[in-house]
Write a protein that holds these residues in place. Sequence first.
Motif: not given
Lengths: 318, 325
Positions: B94-117
């Motif tokens: 579980l930790p390996a998957t959660m780590e992957l998921a958390a990092c992906a969410m972080l990247i998606a938010t940090l890149v996606g929100v500014p670009l979308g705005v």
Amino acid sequence: MSEATEIHPGEVHIGDVDEVAETAYAPKAEPPVTRFWREFRQSPVAVLGLAVVVVITLAAVFAPFITPQNPYDLAQLSILEGRLPPMSQSMDGMTYWLGTDDQGRDMLSAIIYGLRISLGIGAMSTFIAVLIGGSLGLLAAYYGGRIESLIMRVVDLQLSFPAILVALILLAVLGRGVDKVLIALVIVQWAYYARTIRGQALVERRKEYIEAARCLALSDRRIVFRHLLPNCLPPVIVVGTVQVANAIALEATLSFLGVGVPITEPSLGLLISNGYGYMLSGDYWISFFPGIALVIAVVSLNLVGDQLRDVLNPRLQR
Amino acid sequence: MLVYVIRRLSQSLVVVAVMAALVFVGVYAIGNPIDMMVSPDATPAEMQAAMERLGLDEPLWKQFFVFIGNMLQGDMGTSFVHNEPALELILQRLPATMELAACAMLIATLVGVPLGVIAGLRSEGPTGKTIMAGSIFGFSLPNFWQGLMLIMLFAVILGWLPAGGRGETAPLFGVQISFLTVDGLTHLLLPAINVALYKTALVIRLARAGTREVMMMDYVKFARAKGLHPRRVILVHMLKNILIPVVTVLGLELGNVIAFAVVTETVFAWPGMGKLLIDSIVNLDRPVVVAYLMLTVLVFILINFLVDLAYSALDPRVRLTESKG
């Protein structure tokens, strides 16, 4: 400019005089097909997409006649010519435009045959899912009450889980095989159509022509199939086109993961999976070209679907 | 609020019960449970013993209660391949998957929100159109193919990053995490980007739509008319309202990330739950498949529940209409 006020505001582009003139003076009784095509071709990208879809469909249908080699006739393969890079010559003078795989199979031929399986599964599963999901959605909208809430509860439940997970679990229970992939893809997709067609039917049901049909005492069956259904189809066509692309991508993913089609019937996903091991050692073409074929198929279907949505749904016209 | 929580909770419990029943039907009634629960190369005597141990000679309704009872105690069978309890095996990954998921969410938010705005503010200009065209690729290209291309570009051709595996890990609160070592980070980067690509495209669309909607609002016009700096209008007045749909959808997408991690984990040989699932399906290790299924169902329902709660806290209108109805 009294004519101009009659046409949809979305169709008027300032400065585009020809456009306005053509729309304004078009005969009143323009056949729907002509109007559809006129609106569709306004996006050159979508027309290109449509052309690509037609070409790959024809290639897939006539695969045995156009491929340089039958990739699954072992007598035609020579293992000595395995893993040749693109543009190499075979011993009997044929050119392997896209190289060969580890068994000396011409990649171009393998890709066209793979496209055949991928497109076939994608189109077939979507068609069956439209039939099943459409009927259930129509049933739910027309009769309402308990039937409706039961069907829509199941739809909601299923749509709360991602498609890939549902498909993986089904295939874990059913095992590998083209028929099993087909079943899994139908089960994954039907809920979209049930929801789409129900939504549309609920809107259409309240319109006057249905009321008129009821006043004429037409049978339920006639009202549903001859009056309600045809008017519910446009959104289904839109969802369906995009869903064929999604089904192809999902099938490729499942086959790539090794739970989809068997090795005797390699779709594009399985070809990519077979070449994956060689990619790390630098023989990129075994995996790369089937991937490109997959991407071209998926993207062109998406382009056509996007344009269909704009044309068929007046509310979305910009 | 309490009434709402109780209502939602009882709905979730119904869904859990329905899913448990479906899994039971799938495994016990349709499939042959002996095939599912006992290794295929067992002798007839072993099979008989297993049948009695698992209570398969009992009537179906009795079996259902045994199945539910075992599950409530966290007993989901033992893996044939690893010879360990299936649940434990999954929880280890579980930790390996959660780590992957958390990092992906972080990247998606940090890149996606500014670009979308940005795309929303300049929706008619070339910048906005380029961003939107890029997001179409994130949507329509198959996830595993994106992963393959990332490997081909960054691992094979450029040789900058490793092609697979998890790399060195360091313990954090007793859990092994790649995030804390340089080697682990380099291994994490490509898979995380792979998972994030689709989510980024989604966030861009949501943020763009939100921006365009919020721009027209009277309070934004008023803030502008007041002579506030555009940066303050965007970051303070608009961003909060843009983030509501983004938070909801991203929360719901967390479950999807875990599901889609199956693909990325297989492509990058990342030792998470998803790879375990695929290995178990291929090896016919069914107790693990069943345990994974039940666990994922629980996680999904939990996420849906939490998102609804968060949403009703952010937007009280939801709560009011729900409790009336």
